[in-house]
Design an enzyme around this catalytic site. Structure first.
Site, PDB file in Angstrom:
ATOM      1  N   ASP A 176       0.740  -1.316  -0.310  1.00  0.00           N
ATOM      2  CA  ASP A 176      -0.378  -0.234   0.520  1.00  0.00           C
ATOM      3  C   ASP A 176       1.180   1.588   0.321  1.00  0.00           C
ATOM      4  OD1 ASP A 176      -2.104   1.485   0.654  1.00  0.00           O
ATOM      5  OD2 ASP A 176      -2.143   1.529   2.671  1.00  0.00           O
ATOM      6  N   THR A 180      -2.942   1.125  -4.911  1.00  0.00           N
ATOM      7  CA  THR A 180      -2.816   2.664  -4.237  1.00  0.00           C
ATOM      8  C   THR A 180      -4.182   2.903  -4.687  1.00  0.00           C
ATOM      9  OG1 THR A 180      -2.500   4.792  -3.068  1.00  0.00           O
ATOM     10  CG2 THR A 180      -1.799   4.336  -5.320  1.00  0.00           C
ATOM     11  N   ASP A 224      -4.750   6.286  -4.501  1.00  0.00           N
ATOM     12  CA  ASP A 224      -4.516   7.798  -4.656  1.00  0.00           C
ATOM     13  C   ASP A 224      -4.847   7.756  -6.781  1.00  0.00           C
ATOM     14  OD1 ASP A 224      -4.399   8.569  -1.874  1.00  0.00           O
ATOM     15  OD2 ASP A 224      -2.396   8.394  -1.939  1.00  0.00           O
ATOM     16  N   ASN A 243      -8.587  -1.400   4.019  1.00  0.00           N
ATOM     17  CA  ASN A 243      -8.720  -1.679   2.691  1.00  0.00           C
ATOM     18  C   ASN A 243      -7.437  -2.380   2.451  1.00  0.00           C
ATOM     19  OD1 ASN A 243      -6.614   0.076   3.799  1.00  0.00           O
ATOM     20  ND2 ASN A 243      -7.106   1.580   1.457  1.00  0.00           N
TER      21      ASN A 243
END
Length: 1113
Positions: free
Chosen positions: A415, A687, A689, A822
């Protein structure tokens, strides 16, 4: 119109097994009577169903079922079942060895395993009792009564005080706080230490003893963050009031009450139906590559055993067919033997040979491996380099079954936020209407703020779920001084220090605190929420806003909103979220002014959020308010209905600006990633993001170098020319292929970037054949790249990626590491799951196989501990098969010289104790303490990790080498002693040695050879190694003298009486034993001297020699 209750007959609920992954029931809802009081006579009365009690049961056994259940589980293992069959054959059939020889080792393994499992279950029982006997207060007739936690029933009103944990799942009815809220920490559930705010149900009576109400809610389900229900409140001569219930009203079992003197709540889920119990799922059984190799080797040795038994049985009947051999004069058959069916006799002879040679299967190896894994796991917890003074914790081992797997990792999936970065947010800058603002400890900028800038800062102060923590020096409800300070920090234009700011705010996300503190720097201070009123300190003025609705954040929408009303009566909606979520909902001309700043901030590695607002007309708000209330009252599909209303109201907004928050890299993150790549491990970053932020982080972590050519498979690259995904995949594959074929660019490194939307198109094709085709193309590209970045990933997609690689050709060993909830899906999916004790909670830690405080500790965990664990257990496995082959091969050869009579070569005591006592402790000590290379050398030379990759020490070539070595030693033992027996009169007194002397000499040479072989293999000597190696040899000698020096009354025949002592009296015997041991070990001594080191250990040996020379010179 009178609102009637939905009725449903609920079947009796049994306790749910704690290891179940799903919970289901035939009904959709349950009706609960608060305080067990029935509703008014005008309403239909439903007899309360029988719910599960509040007992927690995590134990596996009881006193009554432990023995049968444990034995059943143990004998499900093939090895245990095999030895049980052998034992039964020895008992039933007339076999050459005593049943004790197989029964004692088997019972030893069974008893040790049962004790271990029984102890672990006793600890679970003890933990259950601590929870079940926990004292609680339950309201009965308006008075609190002390009870044990296990006696709470659904419908009881429970009182909980500050710093106490909730004994079951409760609906909050009353709070001691004036604003009818309470603060809760859920560290024991998801590890989040941040305070969460929960709200009481509106319009409940102050005197709960007079409250007449029912709760209608969903059946128990494990999602911690979802709850749907409604409360019907009955009052005399009035229509029942209906209030919606959601997660904000539910207090979960295991959570802790904070900053609130006490609360009263009604139990809705108890015992094994609480979300905590249902959310606990047993981890799927993970098997290490070593265990698979053991099973493969076991099959080979089983085939050898069957072959030996078959050969001996065949040759026996061939031999007996010769004249005079079937029934010699000294061994005439009985009438019963003559009447026995020939085929039955052949079968029993085959079974007898199986029993005679069954020790080639090392049953004790399983218990040794279990002990090695269990005891070896303590070294990770004891390693002081893993201790983090910040959290005052070290590494944690949740499972010891995968220690050796740490040395075989080929892919690491990590992550980004909280793993590669610190998840410690700091407000850096903001962009308002295209103008950039950075804080420089100067108030000059504050005076130049216009209406647009102030609107942006108000949005930061209002659009969040942050709470202001009450000062501990003041009683609750006192506001004096609170308007001018936050937790003791003066806010008169001076910016407080970071530690003081941190104390003043409570939030479930560090992002929100960073934004609120960022607004504080520019003179807008959030003062708190009181009775649905939000207060903002704007320089010296206090602004007040009525909070009407909160449109909560969720990972699908990737945004959150609040609806507030100003003093002047205007209704405003403020929204913040990801740029991909906000840009489609605002005016296009406003996007271009902000997009450039967002992309630049993301490129620099900052986390960005966009801020928008909308002024709602009276009609728009009335429509939204009605829709939200109706959706929140729905029992079915509440989430979908709320999302539909959210999407409807969050349209046509005006974009104000964007924020940039920095999440710094973890300590030594770049060095760790560089070391992993140097070890031949491929690192993938998964990720949620945006691509630009994640790409910048990859550059900072040195996963991408400046000369790395980046290949992209994103929605943007697919759409820019309208290309199909297959065309783009083939194009990327061709680029990688040409780079490897071309001499000029052969050293070119590639990085691959894929986003979640493109990955969905790759993994979820319309047909299975296309899906397989796309997956293969995708994997071929990824395998030719040095690093892969997957951005905008949902948690499920992370697990899909891990599963895709795990099931690819070659079945590479995968490792997933993360710190948040997550990341749990990919942690559970990978061969090895690592949790980081970070700021996003401990759910990842609880579901992981190993937990470490920081990412930097992964380097030592893999390159040092993992390397050594694998080498140790690989040597243990090969050594066990080798020493058992040495043990049984002379027994097999002996049958050719005893007329295949099934005469054992060794005494029963030697057969029983060979694996249990004489040779077990040295290999156990070796497998725990051996360091063929020092840890500091392993850490400095990451390439050593790749030398043992792909199960190098447990492949067929090393296995064949160890097998041939065992054959060589077995042949040497047997025929060397046979040459000695060419002259039977070995003792000085002229007496003749017999067959038991023959077997004892072979066994003595065997024990000394296999033990000294291990001593030669040992590179890291400790006092423990010396003690167990020389102690085992001394124990063997003393035991043989003691066993043969006394007449034991319980033995029907004393085979070894004074055999060992007489053997030692012969000088020839001493000479032959020493000579055979030297001849056996001579290749182990000469081969490393005569040849230059090559193969998987070559580099280790060279480094060892270099290190030794450095130390001495």
């Amino acid at each position: 119109m009178r609102i009637k209750q939905q009725t449903a007959q609920v079947s009796v609920l049994n306790c749910i097994n704690i290891n179940r992954n799903k919970y289901s029931n035939k009904v959709d809802s349950r009706t609960i009577y608060i305080g067990h009081r029935s509703c008014p006579a005008s309403e239909a009365f439903i007899p309360p169903p029988k719910f599960c009690d509040n007992r927690i049961v995590s134990s596996k056994y009881t006193i009554w079922n432990f023995l049968p259940k444990n034995l059943f589980e143990q004998f499900r293992r093939i090895a245990n079942f095999y030895f049980l069959i052998i034992f039964l054959v020895q008992v039933i059939v007339d076999t050459p060895t005593s049943p004790v020889t197989s029964g004692l080792p088997l019972f030893f393994v069974i008893i040790v395993t049962a004790i271990k499992q029984g102890y672990e279950d006793w600890l679970r029982h003890k933990a259950d009792n601590e929870v079940n006997k926990y004292p609680v207060k339950v309201l009965e007739d308006g008075k609190p009564v002390d009870k044990d936690s296990e006696k709470i029933k659904v419908g009881d009103v429970v009182e909980v005080k500050e710093n106490e944990t909730f004994p079951c799942d409760l609906i909050l009815l009353q709070s001691s706080r004036d604003d009818n809220t309470c603060f809760v920490t859920t560290a024991s559930l998801d590890g989040e230490s941040n305070h969460k705010t929960h709200y009481t149900v509106p319009d409940t009576e102050k005197d709960l003893d007079s409250l007449s109400a029912t709760i209608e809610c969903e059946q128990p389900q494990p999602d911690l963050y979802k709850f749907v229900g409604r409360m019907h409140i009955y009052k005399s001569n009035q229509e029942p009031a209906v209030r919606s219930l959601g997660p904000e009203n539910l207090l979960l079992k295991g959570a802790t009450l904070k900053n609130t003197q006490k609360i009263l709540g009604v139990a809705v889920y108890t015992g094994m139906e609480t979300k905590m119990a249902l959310n606990y799922q047993g981890k799927s059984q993970k098997r290490s590559v070593v265990e698979k190799s053991i099973n493969a080797f076991l099959l080979v040795y089983l085939c050898i055993l069957l072959s030996k038994a078959l050969v001996c049985t065949t040759l026996k009947y061939v031999f007996q067919n010769k004249p005079g051999q079937d029934e010699p004069w000294y061994n005439e058959k009985t009438q019963r033997e003559k009447d026995t069916n020939l085929y039955l006799k052949m079968f029993t002879d085959f079974l007898s040979f199986m029993v005679l040679f069954n020790f080639i299967i090392p049953v004790s190896m399983y218990v040794t491996v279990e002990m090695q894994k269990f005891l070896g796991s303590f070294f990770i917890g004891w390693d002081k380099d893993f201790y983090d003074p910040e959290i005052k914790e070290g590494a944690l081992v949740n499972t010891s079954d995968l220690n050796e797997e740490l040395g075989q990792v080929e892919y690491v999936f990590t992550d980004k936020t909280g793993t590669l970065t610190q998840n410690n947010m700091e407000f850096i800058e903001c962009c308002i209407d295209g103008f950039q603002y950075k804080y420089h400890d100067s108030s000059s900028e504050l005076d130049g703020f216009g209406e647009r800038e102030e609107l942006f800062l108000r949005a930061l102060c209002l659009c969040h779920t942050v709470q202001v923590k009450e000062s501990t020096e003041q009683p609750q409800g006192q506001e004096d001084g609170q308007k001018n300070q936050v937790d003791g920090s003066v806010l008169d234009g001076e910016v407080p220090s970071a530690p003081q700011e941190e104390k003043g705010f409570i939030a479930s996300s560090p992002d929100e605190i960073a934004l609120v503190k960022g607004a504080m720097r520019y003179g807008f201070t959030f003062m708190g929420l009181e009775s649905k009123t939000m207060k903002i300190l704007n320089k010296n003025d206090v602004e007040m806003y009525e909070l009407l609705h909160v449109l909560n954040f969720d990972p699908v929408r990737r945004r959150m909103s609040v609806i507030v009303r100003t003093r002047s009566g205007d209704t405003l909606l403020f929204c913040k979220g990801a740029d991909s979520s906000i840009f489609p909902r605002v005016k296009l001309e406003e996007v271009e002014r902000i997009r450039m700043h967002v992309e630049r901030s993301a490129t620099e590695g900052y986390r960005t959020l966009c801020v928008a607002y909308k002024c709602l007309s009276a009609e728009e708000y009335e429509h939204a308010d009605k829709g939200l209330k109706e959706a929140r009252l729905a029992l079915q599909d509440r989430e979908e209905k709320l999302t539909a209303v959210y999407n409807q109201v969050e349209t046509g907004m005006s974009l104000i600006g964007a924020t940039a928050v920095e999440d710094r890299l973890q300590e030594e993150a770049a060095e760790t990633m560089e070391a992993l790549q140097g070890a031949g491990i491929k690192v993938w970053v998964l990720t949620g993001d945006k691509m630009e932020t994640a790409k910048s982080t990859c550059y900072a972590c040195r996963l991408f170098q400046r000369n790395t050519e980046l290949l992209e498979l994103t929605v943007r690259t697919l759409e820019e020319r309208g290309r199909r995904r297959e065309d783009r995949l083939h194009e990327l594959k061709l680029i990688c292929f040409l780079s490897y074929c071309s001499w000029s660019v052969g050293n070119q490194d590639y990085g691959f970037i894929v986003d979640g939307a493109s990955l969905t198109m790759v993994l979820n094709s319309s047909s299975d054949s296309n899906t397989s085709h796309y997956k293969n193309l995708f994997l071929q590209i990824c395998q030719n790249c040095t690093a892969v970045l997957c951005c905008r990933m949902a948690p499920l997609q992370k697990a899909q990626i891990v599963k895709l690689v795990k099931n690819s050709k070659g079945s590479p060993i995968t490792l997933s590491i993360g710190d948040g909830a997550n990341d749990v899906s990919m942690i559970l999916e990978a061969h090895v799951g690592i949790g980081i004790k970070g700021k996003e909670g401990r759910q990842a830690v609880r579901n992981s196989d190993y937990a470490i405080p920081k990412l930097k500790h992964l380097k030592k965990l893999l390159l040092a501990h993992g390397h050594l664990y694998y080498v140790r257990i690989a040597h243990l496995v090969q050594y066990f098969f080798y020493k058992n082959l040495c043990f049984i091969l002379p027994q097999f050869l002996y049958q050719f010289f005893c007329g295949y009579s099934q005469q054992p070569l060794y005494d029963a005591a030697y057969l029983t104790m060979y694996n249990i006592c004489f040779t077990s402790m040295p290999i156990l000590a070796y497998s725990l303490l051996e360091q063929h290379i020092g840890m500091e050398v392993l850490l400095c030379n990451a390439t050593l990790y790749s030398d043992i990759a792909k199960n190098a020490m447990l492949r067929w070539p090393p296995f064949i080498y160890w097998t041939l070595l065992g054959v060589y030693h077995g042949l040497l033992f047997f025929f060397g002693v046979r040459l000695l027996f060419g002259n039977l009169a070995l003792p000085d007194n002229g007496q003749v040695f017999g067959n038991w002397s023959y077997g004892t000499i072979v066994f003595t040479v065997l024990v000394f050879t296999v033990t000294l072989k291990l001593a030669l293999d040992t590179r890291h000597w400790t006092w423990i190694n010396h003690f167990v190696i020389w102690g085992s040899l001394a124990f063997y000698v003393l035991f043989s003298l003691f066993w043969g020096g006394i007449i034991w009354p319980f033995l029907s025949q004393q085979r070894l009486y004074f055999v060992f002592a007489n053997m030692l009296s012969s000088v020839s015997t001493w000479l032959v034993m020493i000579l055979l041991v030297l001849l056996s070990l001579l290749p182990e001594i000469l081969l490393p001297v005569l040849r230059k080191p090559r193969g998987p250990h070559a580099r280790q040996v060279q480094l060892k020699q270099t290190r030794t020379q450095t130390l001495y010179f």
